[in-house]
Design a protein around this motif. Structure first.
Motif, mmCIF file in Angstrom:
data_model
loop_
_atom_site.group_PDB
_atom_site.id
_atom_site.type_symbol
_atom_site.label_atom_id
_atom_site.label_comp_id
_atom_site.label_asym_id
_atom_site.label_seq_id
_atom_site.Cartn_x
_atom_site.Cartn_y
_atom_site.Cartn_z
ATOM 1 N N PRO A 29 74.386 24.187 10.305
ATOM 2 C CA PRO A 29 74.506 23.102 9.326
ATOM 3 C C PRO A 29 73.532 21.976 9.655
ATOM 4 O O PRO A 29 72.964 21.925 10.753
ATOM 5 C CB PRO A 29 75.960 22.637 9.514
ATOM 6 C CG PRO A 29 76.242 22.925 10.956
ATOM 7 C CD PRO A 29 75.497 24.194 11.272
ATOM 8 N N GLN A 30 73.329 21.071 8.737
ATOM 9 C CA GLN A 30 72.489 19.903 9.015
ATOM 10 C C GLN A 30 73.188 18.937 9.963
ATOM 11 O O GLN A 30 72.535 18.260 10.763
ATOM 12 C CB GLN A 30 72.145 19.173 7.714
ATOM 13 C CG GLN A 30 71.189 19.923 6.811
ATOM 14 C CD GLN A 30 70.814 19.094 5.586
ATOM 15 O OE1 GLN A 30 71.537 18.193 5.181
ATOM 16 N NE2 GLN A 30 69.683 19.429 4.986
ATOM 17 N N LEU A 31 74.520 18.872 9.889
ATOM 18 C CA LEU A 31 75.286 17.893 10.656
ATOM 19 C C LEU A 31 76.563 18.521 11.195
ATOM 20 O O LEU A 31 77.274 19.226 10.471
ATOM 21 C CB LEU A 31 75.647 16.685 9.769
ATOM 22 C CG LEU A 31 76.554 15.622 10.384
ATOM 23 C CD1 LEU A 31 75.858 14.910 11.523
ATOM 24 C CD2 LEU A 31 76.981 14.615 9.320
ATOM 25 N N ALA A 32 76.841 18.252 12.480
ATOM 26 C CA ALA A 32 78.087 18.717 13.098
ATOM 27 C C ALA A 32 78.882 17.501 13.572
ATOM 28 O O ALA A 32 78.312 16.535 14.081
ATOM 29 C CB ALA A 32 77.790 19.627 14.280
ATOM 30 N N LEU A 33 80.191 17.550 13.398
ATOM 31 C CA LEU A 33 81.082 16.496 13.882
ATOM 32 C C LEU A 33 81.778 17.006 15.135
ATOM 33 O O LEU A 33 82.462 18.031 15.104
ATOM 34 C CB LEU A 33 82.122 16.134 12.823
ATOM 35 C CG LEU A 33 81.603 15.751 11.434
ATOM 36 C CD1 LEU A 33 82.759 15.376 10.510
ATOM 37 C CD2 LEU A 33 80.618 14.605 11.533
ATOM 38 N N VAL A 34 81.607 16.296 16.235
ATOM 39 C CA VAL A 34 82.196 16.688 17.523
ATOM 40 C C VAL A 34 82.957 15.496 18.074
ATOM 41 O O VAL A 34 82.347 14.491 18.458
ATOM 42 C CB VAL A 34 81.116 17.154 18.524
ATOM 43 C CG1 VAL A 34 81.765 17.595 19.827
ATOM 44 C CG2 VAL A 34 80.284 18.285 17.933
ATOM 45 N N ASP A 35 84.265 15.592 18.128
ATOM 46 C CA ASP A 35 85.084 14.472 18.582
ATOM 47 C C ASP A 35 85.121 14.426 20.118
ATOM 48 O O ASP A 35 84.944 15.440 20.786
ATOM 49 C CB ASP A 35 86.505 14.616 18.028
ATOM 50 C CG ASP A 35 87.285 13.312 18.109
ATOM 51 O OD1 ASP A 35 86.653 12.252 18.237
ATOM 52 O OD2 ASP A 35 88.521 13.364 18.048
ATOM 53 N N VAL A 43 74.212 15.539 15.215
ATOM 54 C CA VAL A 43 75.608 15.475 15.652
ATOM 55 C C VAL A 43 76.135 14.047 15.521
ATOM 56 O O VAL A 43 75.486 13.089 15.937
ATOM 57 C CB VAL A 43 75.757 15.932 17.123
ATOM 58 C CG1 VAL A 43 77.206 15.757 17.595
ATOM 59 C CG2 VAL A 43 75.325 17.381 17.285
ATOM 60 N N TYR A 44 77.313 13.926 14.903
ATOM 61 C CA TYR A 44 78.101 12.697 14.958
ATOM 62 C C TYR A 44 79.212 12.932 15.980
ATOM 63 O O TYR A 44 79.937 13.933 15.887
ATOM 64 C CB TYR A 44 78.736 12.392 13.596
ATOM 65 C CG TYR A 44 77.830 11.710 12.595
ATOM 66 C CD1 TYR A 44 76.489 11.479 12.883
ATOM 67 C CD2 TYR A 44 78.321 11.304 11.355
ATOM 68 C CE1 TYR A 44 75.666 10.860 11.955
ATOM 69 C CE2 TYR A 44 77.509 10.683 10.422
ATOM 70 C CZ TYR A 44 76.171 10.468 10.727
ATOM 71 O OH TYR A 44 75.351 9.872 9.805
ATOM 72 N N TYR A 47 79.901 17.380 26.005
ATOM 73 C CA TYR A 47 78.555 16.845 25.764
ATOM 74 C C TYR A 47 77.488 17.921 25.948
ATOM 75 O O TYR A 47 76.404 17.842 25.355
ATOM 76 C CB TYR A 47 78.289 15.627 26.652
ATOM 77 C CG TYR A 47 78.044 15.906 28.116
ATOM 78 C CD1 TYR A 47 76.799 16.347 28.568
ATOM 79 C CD2 TYR A 47 79.039 15.695 29.068
ATOM 80 C CE1 TYR A 47 76.552 16.580 29.911
ATOM 81 C CE2 TYR A 47 78.811 15.927 30.412
ATOM 82 C CZ TYR A 47 77.572 16.377 30.831
ATOM 83 O OH TYR A 47 77.340 16.607 32.162
ATOM 84 N N GLN A 48 77.796 18.961 26.758
ATOM 85 C CA GLN A 48 76.845 20.066 26.906
ATOM 86 C C GLN A 48 76.753 20.876 25.617
ATOM 87 O O GLN A 48 75.679 21.377 25.268
ATOM 88 C CB GLN A 48 77.274 20.953 28.084
ATOM 89 C CG GLN A 48 77.223 20.235 29.432
ATOM 90 C CD GLN A 48 77.852 21.025 30.551
ATOM 91 O OE1 GLN A 48 78.887 21.678 30.367
ATOM 92 N NE2 GLN A 48 77.244 20.976 31.730
ATOM 93 N N ASP A 49 77.886 20.997 24.919
ATOM 94 C CA ASP A 49 77.853 21.624 23.586
ATOM 95 C C ASP A 49 76.936 20.840 22.659
ATOM 96 O O ASP A 49 76.135 21.410 21.914
ATOM 97 C CB ASP A 49 79.257 21.663 22.974
ATOM 98 C CG ASP A 49 80.223 22.546 23.755
ATOM 99 O OD1 ASP A 49 79.751 23.470 24.440
ATOM 100 O OD2 ASP A 49 81.436 22.303 23.664
ATOM 101 N N VAL A 50 77.086 19.522 22.696
ATOM 102 C CA VAL A 50 76.304 18.659 21.815
ATOM 103 C C VAL A 50 74.811 18.791 22.115
ATOM 104 O O VAL A 50 73.983 18.867 21.200
ATOM 105 C CB VAL A 50 76.763 17.192 21.947
ATOM 106 C CG1 VAL A 50 75.789 16.261 21.247
ATOM 107 C CG2 VAL A 50 78.157 17.021 21.371
#
Length: 272
Positions: free
Chosen positions: A6-12, A41-42, A28-31
């Motif tokens: 996707p263009q943007l991923a949301l990671v809480d 990423v947001y 944060y390693q995923d990010v």
């Protein structure tokens, strides 16, 4: 996400650990992997989880933050502060919007005390301001702008093996506090070797500067004044603090003004 791209991923909760057996230990390693794949990423992060702030958070709250994010992860990030006054956060806790009631009550008595939350709020605002300041410095370097741009105060103090350097560092910290600005402690290495006693004193002075919150920089040059000015321009410093020389002024511009603090002379050079 890598497969769907996707263009943007949301990671809480950027600082949290992943479930054991996951692709990465830390979120944060995923990010970082998503960013390397070209996916924006947001994410969310509490200021107490930033590595460079962990010691200060421990001193303020008395608790140890076990999960932290390296500051380098935030380099190049666009930071938006979600500012919530302490009273409103405590109200949300009391209403059960953050934790279950039993846990919320314990949290309000410990980490989520008014004083702690006020300090963390200030740290978050400062962190955001520092990143804006870094953006300004990066732009100036990219555009070869000599500066300084006085969009905010930034102090520099020279640190050496002198027994007076510790007092200079403390005085600069107090000045930085009064101006609400960051500061640098700069040591200029010269060709002459230091005696063992002087080297030990220099190490102690630099350690003190770090403990006081300075960004410590060491550079080599045969001319101390030239080196201080070079570092000052590179880091968009607006004022240089040095000890008052006993003889003629070593830098000597007409804009120097002398200040007195605790009975000792100090000199502040304002870069123009």
């Amino acid at each position: 996400m890598l497969a769907q791209h996707p263009q943007l991923a949301l990671v809480d909760e950027l600082a949290h650990s992943n479930t054991p057996g996951s692709r990465h230990t830390k979120r944060y390693q995923d990010v970082l992997e998503l960013l390397d794949a070209g996916i924006d990423v947001y994410t969310t992060l509490n200021v107490q989880h930033v590595e460079s702030r962990s010691d200060t958070v421990r001193q303020i709250s008395g608790g140890v933050v076990l999960e932290t994010v390296p500051d380098s992860v935030l380099d190049g990030a666009e930071i938006e502060v979600v500012d919530l006054p302490p009273d409103e956060l405590r109200q949300r806790l009391d209403e059960g919007k953050v934790y279950l009631p039993d846990r919320a009550e314990v949290a309000m008595m410990n980490f989520f005390r008014i004083g702690n939350l006020t300090s963390l709020r200030e740290m978050a605002l400062r962190l955001a301001a520092e990143h804006v300041g870094q953006d300004v410095r990066d732009y100036m370097q990219a555009m070869h702008i000599a500066g300084p741009w006085k969009s905010g105060h930034r102090l520099l103090v020279g640190v050496s093996a002198s027994p007076y350097s510790a007092n200079m560092a403390r005085w600069t910290r107090r000045l930085a506090d009064s101006l609400d600005c960051p500061w640098l402690a700069v040591h200029i290495e010269r060709p002459e070797a230091l005696a063992e006693e002087a080297q030990a004193r220099l190490t102690k002075n630099l350690s003190l500067a770090r403990e006081l919150g300075a960004e410590v920089i060491t550079t080599a040059d045969t001319d101390v004044a030239r080196a201080l000015l070079r570092v000052a321009r590179q880091h968009n410093v607006t004022q240089i603090v040095v000890g008052k020389p006993r003889g003629p002024r070593i830098l000597g511009p007409p804009s120097w003004r002398r200040l007195s603090c605790d009975g000792s002379s100090r000199t502040v050079a304002t870069l123009t």
